[in-house]
Each structure stands twice: as C-alpha cells, then as structure tokens.
Design a protein around this motif. Structure first.
Motif, mmCIF file in Angstrom:
data_model
loop_
_atom_site.group_PDB
_atom_site.id
_atom_site.type_symbol
_atom_site.label_atom_id
_atom_site.label_comp_id
_atom_site.label_asym_id
_atom_site.label_seq_id
_atom_site.Cartn_x
_atom_site.Cartn_y
_atom_site.Cartn_z
ATOM 1 N N PRO A 135 0.805 -1.220 0.000
ATOM 2 C CA PRO A 135 0.000 0.000 0.000
ATOM 3 C C PRO A 135 0.839 1.271 0.000
ATOM 4 O O PRO A 135 1.889 1.344 0.633
ATOM 5 C CB PRO A 135 -0.837 -0.114 1.280
ATOM 6 C CG PRO A 135 -0.093 -1.067 2.144
ATOM 7 C CD PRO A 135 0.605 -2.015 1.227
ATOM 8 N N ARG A 136 0.367 2.249 -0.757
ATOM 9 C CA ARG A 136 0.968 3.574 -0.822
ATOM 10 C C ARG A 136 -0.166 4.598 -0.725
ATOM 11 O O ARG A 136 -1.338 4.261 -0.908
ATOM 12 C CB ARG A 136 1.705 3.792 -2.155
ATOM 13 C CG ARG A 136 2.874 2.858 -2.411
ATOM 14 C CD ARG A 136 4.078 3.232 -1.551
ATOM 15 N NE ARG A 136 5.271 2.478 -1.933
ATOM 16 C CZ ARG A 136 5.575 1.268 -1.504
ATOM 17 N NH1 ARG A 136 4.751 0.650 -0.686
ATOM 18 N NH2 ARG A 136 6.683 0.665 -1.883
ATOM 19 N N THR A 137 0.193 5.850 -0.473
ATOM 20 C CA THR A 137 -0.771 6.930 -0.621
ATOM 21 C C THR A 137 -0.904 7.201 -2.114
ATOM 22 O O THR A 137 0.077 7.580 -2.763
ATOM 23 C CB THR A 137 -0.287 8.190 0.109
ATOM 24 O OG1 THR A 137 -0.009 7.858 1.477
ATOM 25 C CG2 THR A 137 -1.341 9.288 0.046
ATOM 26 N N VAL A 138 -2.100 7.013 -2.661
ATOM 27 C CA VAL A 138 -2.295 7.099 -4.109
ATOM 28 C C VAL A 138 -3.343 8.157 -4.437
ATOM 29 O O VAL A 138 -4.438 8.159 -3.864
ATOM 30 C CB VAL A 138 -2.732 5.749 -4.716
ATOM 31 C CG1 VAL A 138 -2.951 5.878 -6.228
ATOM 32 C CG2 VAL A 138 -1.702 4.666 -4.429
ATOM 33 N N MET A 139 -2.985 9.040 -5.366
ATOM 34 C CA MET A 139 -3.938 9.953 -5.992
ATOM 35 C C MET A 139 -4.055 9.521 -7.447
ATOM 36 O O MET A 139 -3.072 9.550 -8.189
ATOM 37 C CB MET A 139 -3.465 11.395 -5.885
ATOM 38 C CG MET A 139 -4.452 12.412 -6.445
ATOM 39 S SD MET A 139 -3.835 14.111 -6.215
ATOM 40 C CE MET A 139 -5.271 15.038 -6.775
ATOM 41 N N PHE A 140 -5.258 9.120 -7.840
ATOM 42 C CA PHE A 140 -5.472 8.469 -9.134
ATOM 43 C C PHE A 140 -6.505 9.266 -9.918
ATOM 44 O O PHE A 140 -7.657 9.399 -9.495
ATOM 45 C CB PHE A 140 -5.978 7.040 -8.883
ATOM 46 C CG PHE A 140 -6.088 6.167 -10.095
ATOM 47 C CD1 PHE A 140 -5.086 5.252 -10.404
ATOM 48 C CD2 PHE A 140 -7.202 6.216 -10.911
ATOM 49 C CE1 PHE A 140 -5.189 4.429 -11.509
ATOM 50 C CE2 PHE A 140 -7.317 5.392 -12.021
ATOM 51 C CZ PHE A 140 -6.306 4.496 -12.319
ATOM 52 N N ILE A 141 -6.085 9.809 -11.059
ATOM 53 C CA ILE A 141 -6.976 10.602 -11.899
ATOM 54 C C ILE A 141 -7.566 9.707 -12.984
ATOM 55 O O ILE A 141 -6.835 8.960 -13.645
ATOM 56 C CB ILE A 141 -6.221 11.778 -12.565
ATOM 57 C CG1 ILE A 141 -5.479 12.611 -11.512
ATOM 58 C CG2 ILE A 141 -7.187 12.640 -13.373
ATOM 59 C CD1 ILE A 141 -6.345 13.217 -10.454
ATOM 60 N N THR A 142 -8.873 9.778 -13.184
ATOM 61 C CA THR A 142 -9.504 8.945 -14.207
ATOM 62 C C THR A 142 -10.792 9.602 -14.700
ATOM 63 O O THR A 142 -11.415 10.386 -13.993
ATOM 64 C CB THR A 142 -9.793 7.530 -13.670
ATOM 65 O OG1 THR A 142 -10.369 6.742 -14.712
ATOM 66 C CG2 THR A 142 -10.750 7.568 -12.478
ATOM 67 N N HIS A 143 -11.169 9.234 -15.937
ATOM 68 C CA HIS A 143 -12.486 9.574 -16.465
ATOM 69 C C HIS A 143 -13.463 8.416 -16.302
ATOM 70 O O HIS A 143 -14.661 8.582 -16.539
ATOM 71 C CB HIS A 143 -12.389 9.928 -17.953
ATOM 72 C CG HIS A 143 -11.958 11.337 -18.201
ATOM 73 N ND1 HIS A 143 -10.648 11.673 -18.474
ATOM 74 C CD2 HIS A 143 -12.644 12.503 -18.194
ATOM 75 C CE1 HIS A 143 -10.554 12.976 -18.647
ATOM 76 N NE2 HIS A 143 -11.746 13.509 -18.478
ATOM 77 N N ALA A 144 -12.953 7.237 -15.936
ATOM 78 C CA ALA A 144 -13.759 6.018 -15.922
ATOM 79 C C ALA A 144 -14.373 5.803 -14.540
ATOM 80 O O ALA A 144 -13.658 5.532 -13.564
ATOM 81 C CB ALA A 144 -12.907 4.819 -16.319
ATOM 82 N N VAL A 145 -15.689 5.892 -14.459
ATOM 83 C CA VAL A 145 -16.373 5.762 -13.170
ATOM 84 C C VAL A 145 -16.177 4.367 -12.584
ATOM 85 O O VAL A 145 -15.877 4.217 -11.391
ATOM 86 C CB VAL A 145 -17.872 6.092 -13.325
ATOM 87 C CG1 VAL A 145 -18.628 5.763 -12.038
ATOM 88 C CG2 VAL A 145 -18.062 7.556 -13.686
ATOM 89 N N GLU A 146 -16.355 3.328 -13.405
ATOM 90 C CA GLU A 146 -16.199 1.952 -12.911
ATOM 91 C C GLU A 146 -14.801 1.733 -12.338
ATOM 92 O O GLU A 146 -14.635 1.090 -11.299
ATOM 93 C CB GLU A 146 -16.464 0.942 -14.035
ATOM 94 C CG GLU A 146 -17.904 0.864 -14.480
ATOM 95 C CD GLU A 146 -18.239 1.899 -15.554
ATOM 96 O OE1 GLU A 146 -17.364 2.753 -15.873
ATOM 97 O OE2 GLU A 146 -19.373 1.864 -16.067
ATOM 98 N N GLU A 147 -13.812 2.281 -13.024
ATOM 99 C CA GLU A 147 -12.428 2.162 -12.570
ATOM 100 C C GLU A 147 -12.244 2.811 -11.207
ATOM 101 O O GLU A 147 -11.607 2.247 -10.313
ATOM 102 C CB GLU A 147 -11.513 2.822 -13.604
ATOM 103 C CG GLU A 147 -10.027 2.734 -13.306
ATOM 104 C CD GLU A 147 -9.216 3.236 -14.491
ATOM 105 O OE1 GLU A 147 -8.694 2.391 -15.236
ATOM 106 O OE2 GLU A 147 -9.121 4.474 -14.678
ATOM 107 N N SER A 148 -12.818 3.980 -11.021
ATOM 108 C CA SER A 148 -12.662 4.690 -9.753
ATOM 109 C C SER A 148 -13.297 3.909 -8.602
ATOM 110 O O SER A 148 -12.711 3.804 -7.514
ATOM 111 C CB SER A 148 -13.264 6.098 -9.855
ATOM 112 O OG SER A 148 -14.679 6.056 -9.942
#
Length: 265
Positions: free
Chosen positions: A185-198
């Motif tokens: 585990p890491r602190t993750v900031m993840f940018i996406t356009h995909a709702v399912e992915e988020s």
C-alpha cells in the motif's frame, strides 16, 4: 506519514490575456496509504491538482503539502505514472527500473533484489532484457508502475495510467493494481475519467464540478467494499455485478451527469 493535503487551493491560468479560473478553493485530505480516485468533467482541473501534488505546477493561492511539508518542487518521495508510459526507449526493462534506484545510490545487490521483487509482482519475469518497443502497451505500463513502486515512494500519483490501453488490457491492469495496492500500500492519488475504474480501485472517490473545479462530493468506497467482501473476487466483472458496486457507480454517474447538464445550459 505520507498524506497529501490541499488547503483552499485555487489556480488561475492566462488565456488570450485574460484570467481563467481553473480550480476554486480545493480543500482535500488524502490520508497515509489511502487510495483516492478523482473524477470530473473534462477541463475541471483534475490533472492540475495531481501536477501540483507532484511539484510540476503551483497554486495561485492556497497550499499543497505532502507529509506535512509544502510542495515546492518534485521530490523522490513522490512518484508519477502518466498515461503515456515515459520509459527510456534505449534501455531494457531491467535498466528502466534500475535507473531510479541507481540515482538513489543503492548497492547493486539491493537494487537486484528490489527489481526482481517488482518484476515478479507485476508479472514481468522473463521480460528483463526486452526493450519498450518490443512490449505491448499493457506490458509497458506494467514496467512504468514497477519502476514507480521500486523507488519506494510514500506517494504515488497516477494520471489516467490506463487511458491509452485497450479495454481488455485495461481491465487486467486494474486487477493487477488492486492486487499490488493490497500487497504494497501507498498513498495514491489516481486521476480517471472512468467511473467503474474509480469505484473498483479507490478507498474514496472525489467528484469534481465543471470548471472552475471544486470538490462537489466525496464518496466513501472502502466501508462498502469491506462490508460486501469485494476483495474475495479476483475478477473485476464479478465485483461489477454486485448490487453494492452498481449502486455506487450509478450515484457517481448521476452526479457527473448533473455537471455535464449544468455546463450545457
């Protein structure tokens, strides 16, 4: 403690000699070892937020801090994975992962152990001597993620890392990232356009408004994931069939649709 904190952050760009307010009063805490996905309409400033956390851009007002220190420049405690794989084309898989470790001054034996660990975790064993042009897009992104994790950063910043992949490869990479996030585990900031992915990947999902981007809503995914035992499923399609997943996905879609509708009127 590798938290990311946005304190009343605004960002103004110049366009045709006029001020363009892109972000307006963003306040957000991403906790240590928390995986947070950010979704929102195109142009709302999602990537600008990530770039400020990386030290590649800076607020017009407010402050961004990582591990309690205001971000003034890029730093080794923050690794960035972009949509384009950003590998050195003249270096092998092994050499690409080794590059950052050499920069940290690690001994050869220690570097070898780290590289072998992340080659194994990202299912890259046997590809050590391949060059990027000899790999598929999905395999190249595996190398980019392995390189980021190998540096042992406290913070991992991911800007639509699967956006350039075909649909099937994207699903496989999402499953791989969930597995890796649980193991390391890491602190993750993840940018996406995909709702399912988020919904599938994140502990929390931040929904942003249309420009100027503001935090509209934050959805807590982790309690639902744990209550309904999503992690017992190895395949994303099994999770996506669950009523709890569908409910969260629909809620986020409706919230985003409101933003699109508001922008059109």
């Amino acid at each position: 403690m590798s938290s990311i904190v946005f304190e009343n952050v605004s960002r103004v760009f110049q366009r045709n000699g006029e001020d363009l307010l892109t972000l307006d009063g963003i306040s957000l805490d991403i906790h240590d070892k928390e995986f947070v996905a950010v979704v929102g309409p195109s142009g709302c400033g999602k990537t600008t937020c990530l770039r400020m956390a990386a030290g590649l851009e800076f607020p017009s007002s407010g402050a961004v801090s990582v591990a309690g220190k205001e971000v003034k420049r890029p730093g080794p405690e923050r690794a960035v994975v972009f949509q384009q794989f950003a590998l050195f084309p003249w270096k092998t898989v092994w050499e690409n992962i080794d590059f950052g470790l050499r920069s940290k001054g690690l001994a050869q034996g220690e570097r070898r152990d780290i590289i072998e660990k992340y080659l194994r975790l990202m299912n890259l064993t046997g590809c050590e001597t391949a060059y990027p042009h000899q790999l598929s897009g999905g395999m190249q992104q595996r190398v980019a993620i392995a390189r980021a994790y190998a540096l042992n950063p406290g913070v991992l910043l991911m800007d639509e890392p699967f956006g350039a992949l075909d649909a099937q490869t994207r699903v496989v990479m999402q499953e791989e990232l969930v597995r890796l996030a649980r193991l390391s585990p890491r602190t993750v900031m993840f940018i996406t356009h995909a709702v399912e992915e988020s919904v599938y990947l994140a502990d929390r999902v931040v929904i942003m408004t249309s420009r100027p981007g503001r935090v509209k809503e934050i959805i807590d995914i982790k309690p639902v994931r744990e209550a309904h035992h999503w992690d017992q499923y190895n395949k994303i399609e099994d999770v996506m069939d669950l009523e709890s997943f569908v409910h969260l996905r629909t809620h986020i879609w409706k919230s985003l649709r409101e933003e699109h509708a508001g922008r059109e009127h």
